[in-house]
Design a protein around this motif. Structure first.
Motif, PDB file in Angstrom:
ATOM      1  N   MET A   1       0.776  -1.147   0.119  1.00  0.00           N
ATOM      2  CA  MET A   1      -0.259  -0.296  -0.475  1.00  0.00           C
ATOM      3  C   MET A   1       0.359   1.500  -0.200  1.00  0.00           C
ATOM      4  SD  MET A   1      -2.687   1.307   2.822  1.00  0.00           S
ATOM      5  CE  MET A   1      -1.244   1.063   4.524  1.00  0.00           C
ATOM      6  N   TYR A   2       0.912   2.053  -0.677  1.00  0.00           N
ATOM      7  CA  TYR A   2       1.502   3.497  -1.126  1.00  0.00           C
ATOM      8  C   TYR A   2       0.423   4.897  -0.950  1.00  0.00           C
ATOM      9  CZ  TYR A   2       5.210  -0.005  -2.696  1.00  0.00           C
ATOM     10  OH  TYR A   2       6.102  -0.460  -3.128  1.00  0.00           O
ATOM     11  N   HIS A   3       0.819   5.757  -0.797  1.00  0.00           N
ATOM     12  CA  HIS A   3      -0.260   6.997  -1.397  1.00  0.00           C
ATOM     13  C   HIS A   3       0.305   8.271  -2.382  1.00  0.00           C
ATOM     14  CE1 HIS A   3      -1.391   5.001   2.555  1.00  0.00           C
ATOM     15  NE2 HIS A   3      -2.224   5.892   2.536  1.00  0.00           N
ATOM     16  N   SER A   4       1.374   8.066  -2.195  1.00  0.00           N
ATOM     17  CA  SER A   4       2.265   9.509  -2.965  1.00  0.00           C
ATOM     18  C   SER A   4       3.300   9.100  -3.068  1.00  0.00           C
ATOM     19  CB  SER A   4       2.296  10.850  -2.186  1.00  0.00           C
ATOM     20  OG  SER A   4       2.437  12.052  -3.544  1.00  0.00           O
ATOM     21  N   VAL A 176     -16.474  -6.997  -4.490  1.00  0.00           N
ATOM     22  CA  VAL A 176     -16.026  -8.582  -3.584  1.00  0.00           C
ATOM     23  C   VAL A 176     -15.425  -8.645  -2.683  1.00  0.00           C
ATOM     24  CG1 VAL A 176     -14.698 -10.034  -5.350  1.00  0.00           C
ATOM     25  CG2 VAL A 176     -16.773  -8.754  -5.946  1.00  0.00           C
ATOM     26  N   ALA A 177     -14.581  -7.680  -2.440  1.00  0.00           N
ATOM     27  CA  ALA A 177     -13.741  -8.047  -1.524  1.00  0.00           C
ATOM     28  C   ALA A 177     -13.267  -6.304  -1.259  1.00  0.00           C
ATOM     29  CB  ALA A 177     -12.857  -8.429  -1.852  1.00  0.00           C
ATOM     30  N   ALA A 178     -13.316  -6.329   0.142  1.00  0.00           N
ATOM     31  CA  ALA A 178     -12.306  -4.845   0.720  1.00  0.00           C
ATOM     32  C   ALA A 178     -10.928  -5.298   1.686  1.00  0.00           C
ATOM     33  CB  ALA A 178     -13.522  -4.717   1.640  1.00  0.00           C
ATOM     34  N   PHE A 179     -10.556  -4.474   1.424  1.00  0.00           N
ATOM     35  CA  PHE A 179      -9.339  -3.670   2.084  1.00  0.00           C
ATOM     36  C   PHE A 179      -9.144  -2.850   3.350  1.00  0.00           C
ATOM     37  CE2 PHE A 179      -8.388  -5.787  -1.837  1.00  0.00           C
ATOM     38  CZ  PHE A 179      -8.020  -6.580  -1.730  1.00  0.00           C
ATOM     39  N   GLY A 180      -8.336  -3.227   4.223  1.00  0.00           N
ATOM     40  CA  GLY A 180      -8.179  -2.092   5.346  1.00  0.00           C
ATOM     41  C   GLY A 180      -6.639  -1.836   5.245  1.00  0.00           C
ATOM     42  N   ILE A 181      -6.053  -1.220   6.708  1.00  0.00           N
ATOM     43  CA  ILE A 181      -4.676  -1.007   6.282  1.00  0.00           C
ATOM     44  C   ILE A 181      -3.900  -2.265   7.724  1.00  0.00           C
ATOM     45  CG2 ILE A 181      -5.001   1.448   5.572  1.00  0.00           C
ATOM     46  CD1 ILE A 181      -5.067   2.100   8.285  1.00  0.00           C
ATOM     47  N   SER A 182      -4.570  -3.110   8.205  1.00  0.00           N
ATOM     48  CA  SER A 182      -3.739  -3.911   8.908  1.00  0.00           C
ATOM     49  C   SER A 182      -2.969  -4.535   8.125  1.00  0.00           C
ATOM     50  CB  SER A 182      -5.196  -4.810  10.081  1.00  0.00           C
ATOM     51  OG  SER A 182      -6.169  -4.027  10.874  1.00  0.00           O
ATOM     52  N   LYS A 196      -5.930  -7.496   4.646  1.00  0.00           N
ATOM     53  CA  LYS A 196      -4.255  -7.227   5.256  1.00  0.00           C
ATOM     54  C   LYS A 196      -4.531  -6.302   3.928  1.00  0.00           C
ATOM     55  CE  LYS A 196      -3.860  -9.731   8.814  1.00  0.00           C
ATOM     56  NZ  LYS A 196      -4.958 -11.394   8.926  1.00  0.00           N
ATOM     57  N   ARG A 197      -3.473  -5.557   3.733  1.00  0.00           N
ATOM     58  CA  ARG A 197      -1.957  -4.891   3.033  1.00  0.00           C
ATOM     59  C   ARG A 197      -0.962  -4.407   3.792  1.00  0.00           C
ATOM     60  NH1 ARG A 197      -4.857  -0.092   0.317  1.00  0.00           N
ATOM     61  NH2 ARG A 197      -5.430   0.262   1.948  1.00  0.00           N
ATOM     62  N   VAL A 198       0.200  -4.039   3.230  1.00  0.00           N
ATOM     63  CA  VAL A 198       1.524  -4.112   4.033  1.00  0.00           C
ATOM     64  C   VAL A 198       1.871  -2.415   3.711  1.00  0.00           C
ATOM     65  CG1 VAL A 198       3.836  -4.417   4.399  1.00  0.00           C
ATOM     66  CG2 VAL A 198       2.379  -6.497   4.097  1.00  0.00           C
ATOM     67  N   GLN A 199       1.995  -1.320   4.548  1.00  0.00           N
ATOM     68  CA  GLN A 199       2.137  -0.247   3.749  1.00  0.00           C
ATOM     69  C   GLN A 199       3.933   0.061   4.138  1.00  0.00           C
ATOM     70  OE1 GLN A 199       0.234   3.197   5.786  1.00  0.00           O
ATOM     71  NE2 GLN A 199       2.806   3.671   6.913  1.00  0.00           N
ATOM     72  N   ILE A 200       4.455   0.502   2.784  1.00  0.00           N
ATOM     73  CA  ILE A 200       5.182   0.936   2.484  1.00  0.00           C
ATOM     74  C   ILE A 200       5.291   2.722   2.195  1.00  0.00           C
ATOM     75  CG2 ILE A 200       7.363   1.069   0.484  1.00  0.00           C
ATOM     76  CD1 ILE A 200       6.749  -2.178   1.923  1.00  0.00           C
ATOM     77  N   LEU A 208      14.362  -3.462   4.652  1.00  0.00           N
ATOM     78  CA  LEU A 208      12.730  -3.360   5.856  1.00  0.00           C
ATOM     79  C   LEU A 208      11.729  -3.490   4.305  1.00  0.00           C
ATOM     80  CD1 LEU A 208      11.346  -3.178   7.971  1.00  0.00           C
ATOM     81  CD2 LEU A 208      10.936  -0.333   7.381  1.00  0.00           C
ATOM     82  N   PHE A 209      12.185  -3.132   3.529  1.00  0.00           N
ATOM     83  CA  PHE A 209      10.890  -2.906   1.872  1.00  0.00           C
ATOM     84  C   PHE A 209      10.911  -4.503   2.167  1.00  0.00           C
ATOM     85  CE2 PHE A 209      11.303  -4.131  -2.125  1.00  0.00           C
ATOM     86  CZ  PHE A 209       9.273  -3.738  -2.832  1.00  0.00           C
ATOM     87  N   ARG A 210      12.560  -5.027   1.911  1.00  0.00           N
ATOM     88  CA  ARG A 210      12.715  -6.769   1.643  1.00  0.00           C
ATOM     89  C   ARG A 210      11.531  -7.550   2.566  1.00  0.00           C
ATOM     90  NH1 ARG A 210      18.585  -7.571  -0.690  1.00  0.00           N
ATOM     91  NH2 ARG A 210      17.672  -9.976  -0.771  1.00  0.00           N
ATOM     92  N   LEU A 211      11.940  -7.308   4.356  1.00  0.00           N
ATOM     93  CA  LEU A 211      11.127  -7.761   4.919  1.00  0.00           C
ATOM     94  C   LEU A 211       9.954  -8.200   5.020  1.00  0.00           C
ATOM     95  CD1 LEU A 211      13.998  -7.124   7.843  1.00  0.00           C
ATOM     96  CD2 LEU A 211      13.611  -9.518   6.868  1.00  0.00           C
ATOM     97  N   ARG A 212       9.254  -6.825   4.376  1.00  0.00           N
ATOM     98  CA  ARG A 212       7.769  -6.578   4.563  1.00  0.00           C
ATOM     99  C   ARG A 212       6.965  -7.511   3.400  1.00  0.00           C
ATOM    100  NH1 ARG A 212       6.394  -3.538   8.272  1.00  0.00           N
ATOM    101  NH2 ARG A 212       4.625  -2.358   7.217  1.00  0.00           N
ATOM    102  N   LEU A 213       8.090  -7.983   2.759  1.00  0.00           N
ATOM    103  CA  LEU A 213       7.610  -8.983   1.773  1.00  0.00           C
ATOM    104  C   LEU A 213       7.362 -10.361   1.941  1.00  0.00           C
ATOM    105  CD1 LEU A 213       8.783  -7.235  -1.749  1.00  0.00           C
ATOM    106  CD2 LEU A 213       6.758  -6.471  -0.873  1.00  0.00           C
ATOM    107  N   THR A 214       7.869 -10.343   2.982  1.00  0.00           N
ATOM    108  CA  THR A 214       7.896 -12.026   3.324  1.00  0.00           C
ATOM    109  C   THR A 214       7.636 -12.037   4.619  1.00  0.00           C
ATOM    110  OG1 THR A 214       9.398 -11.615   4.972  1.00  0.00           O
ATOM    111  CG2 THR A 214      10.398 -11.527   2.665  1.00  0.00           C
ATOM    112  N   ALA A 215       6.696 -13.235   5.122  1.00  0.00           N
ATOM    113  CA  ALA A 215       5.866 -13.639   6.228  1.00  0.00           C
ATOM    114  C   ALA A 215       6.581 -13.050   7.423  1.00  0.00           C
ATOM    115  CB  ALA A 215       6.282 -15.781   6.637  1.00  0.00           C
ATOM    116  N   ALA A 216       8.222 -12.664   7.838  1.00  0.00           N
ATOM    117  CA  ALA A 216       8.312 -11.291   8.567  1.00  0.00           C
ATOM    118  C   ALA A 216       7.945  -9.990   9.056  1.00  0.00           C
ATOM    119  CB  ALA A 216       9.731 -10.579   8.088  1.00  0.00           C
ATOM    120  N   VAL A 217       6.097  -9.683   8.071  1.00  0.00           N
ATOM    121  CA  VAL A 217       5.262  -9.122   8.335  1.00  0.00           C
ATOM    122  C   VAL A 217       4.325  -9.583  10.086  1.00  0.00           C
ATOM    123  CG1 VAL A 217       3.685  -9.495   6.176  1.00  0.00           C
ATOM    124  CG2 VAL A 217       4.235  -6.975   7.491  1.00  0.00           C
ATOM    125  N   ASP A 218       3.842 -11.080   8.979  1.00  0.00           N
ATOM    126  CA  ASP A 218       2.986 -11.212   9.690  1.00  0.00           C
ATOM    127  C   ASP A 218       3.282 -11.859  11.614  1.00  0.00           C
ATOM    128  OD1 ASP A 218       1.283 -11.521   8.232  1.00  0.00           O
ATOM    129  OD2 ASP A 218       1.748 -13.544   7.662  1.00  0.00           O
TER     130      ASP A 218
END
Length: 231
Positions: A1-4, A176-182, A196-200, A208-218
């Motif tokens: 999940m990005y913003h700007s 069909v589906a909806a997303f939060g920021i958890s 769920k989504r993962v904020q970047i 940290l970006f690479r780690l957040r693409l893995t199960a480490a975020v869980d």
């Protein structure tokens, strides 16, 4: 999940150079997939390769056209953008940034790389709304997007990540589906209206970006939740 994607220094923004490095990494790994594939995976209808990632943006800032589009085109990265649909709300007072016009959203849509989905009508705090107002924000957003872009949105992102059982039930009437920021990974059988989504953002280095693409975020989420329960 990005913003700007810009050089503003806003916490939720990522600089163009950093964003390009991240997209180049996803392209080299072959991990980027469309959001529809992730939802099908959550429904148990489709298998995905290990480490599959989908890229989403909230709010629809104008740098999508000027900065993001050239980068995702270069690396062939599919992107989903969740936009507030009320055309009278063309600037985001929270971030003091311009939001794409309908014509700019059409330009993005015609590339075939960008899918436009709902982020409510006015980016309201949904739990504060009456039942009638909630219907307007949810269903009205889908109506606006379909009228302007010719395709009815299938997915919704809750503004500010705020939701409740009543809000999720209303979302299910239209989407069909909806997303939060958890934060966390998505797995088959997950609730389609609290995905769920993962904020970047700009506070994260490349490791940290690479780690957040893995199960480490869980695991990070579980540790945080454990401390909250024991504090």
């Amino acid at each position: 999940m990005y913003h700007s994607i810009d050089h503003s220094g806003w916490k939720l923004s990522v600089t163009p150079g950093v964003f390009e490095r991240q997209m180049q990494y996803l392209a080299q790994k072959g991990w980027a997939v469309p959001l529809v594939d992730v939802v099908s995976y959550a429904k148990g209808e489709k298998k995905l390769p290990a480490h599959a990632v989908t890229v989403t943006f909230d709010d629809g800032y104008r740098d999508l056209l000027t900065t993001v589009l050239p980068i995702i085109t270069k690396y062939h990265i599919p992107v989903t953008v969740f936009v507030p649909s009320d055309v009278s709300v063309r600037s985001d007072e929270r971030a003091k940034r311009d939001i794409c016009t309908w014509e700019e959203l059409r330009i993005l849509q015609r590339t075939g790389l960008v899918t436009i989905e709902s982020h409510s009508r006015t980016h309201a705090h949904l739990p504060r709304l009456s039942p009638h107002e909630l219907v307007n924000e949810m269903g009205g957003s889908a109506d606006d997007i379909e009228r302007e872009l010719g395709v009815r949105p299938r997915y919704h992102a809750y503004p500010y990540g705020e939701r409740s059982p009543a809000i999720e039930a209303e979302a299910a009437k239209t989407y069909v589906a909806a997303f939060g920021i958890s934060e966390g990974t998505i797995r088959p059988g997950d609730d389609l209206f609290s995905l769920k989504r993962v904020q970047i953002d700009g506070t994260m280095n490349f490791l940290l970006f690479r780690l957040r693409l893995t199960a480490a975020v869980d695991w990070n989420r579980r540790i945080v939740d454990l401390f909250r329960r024991t504090s």
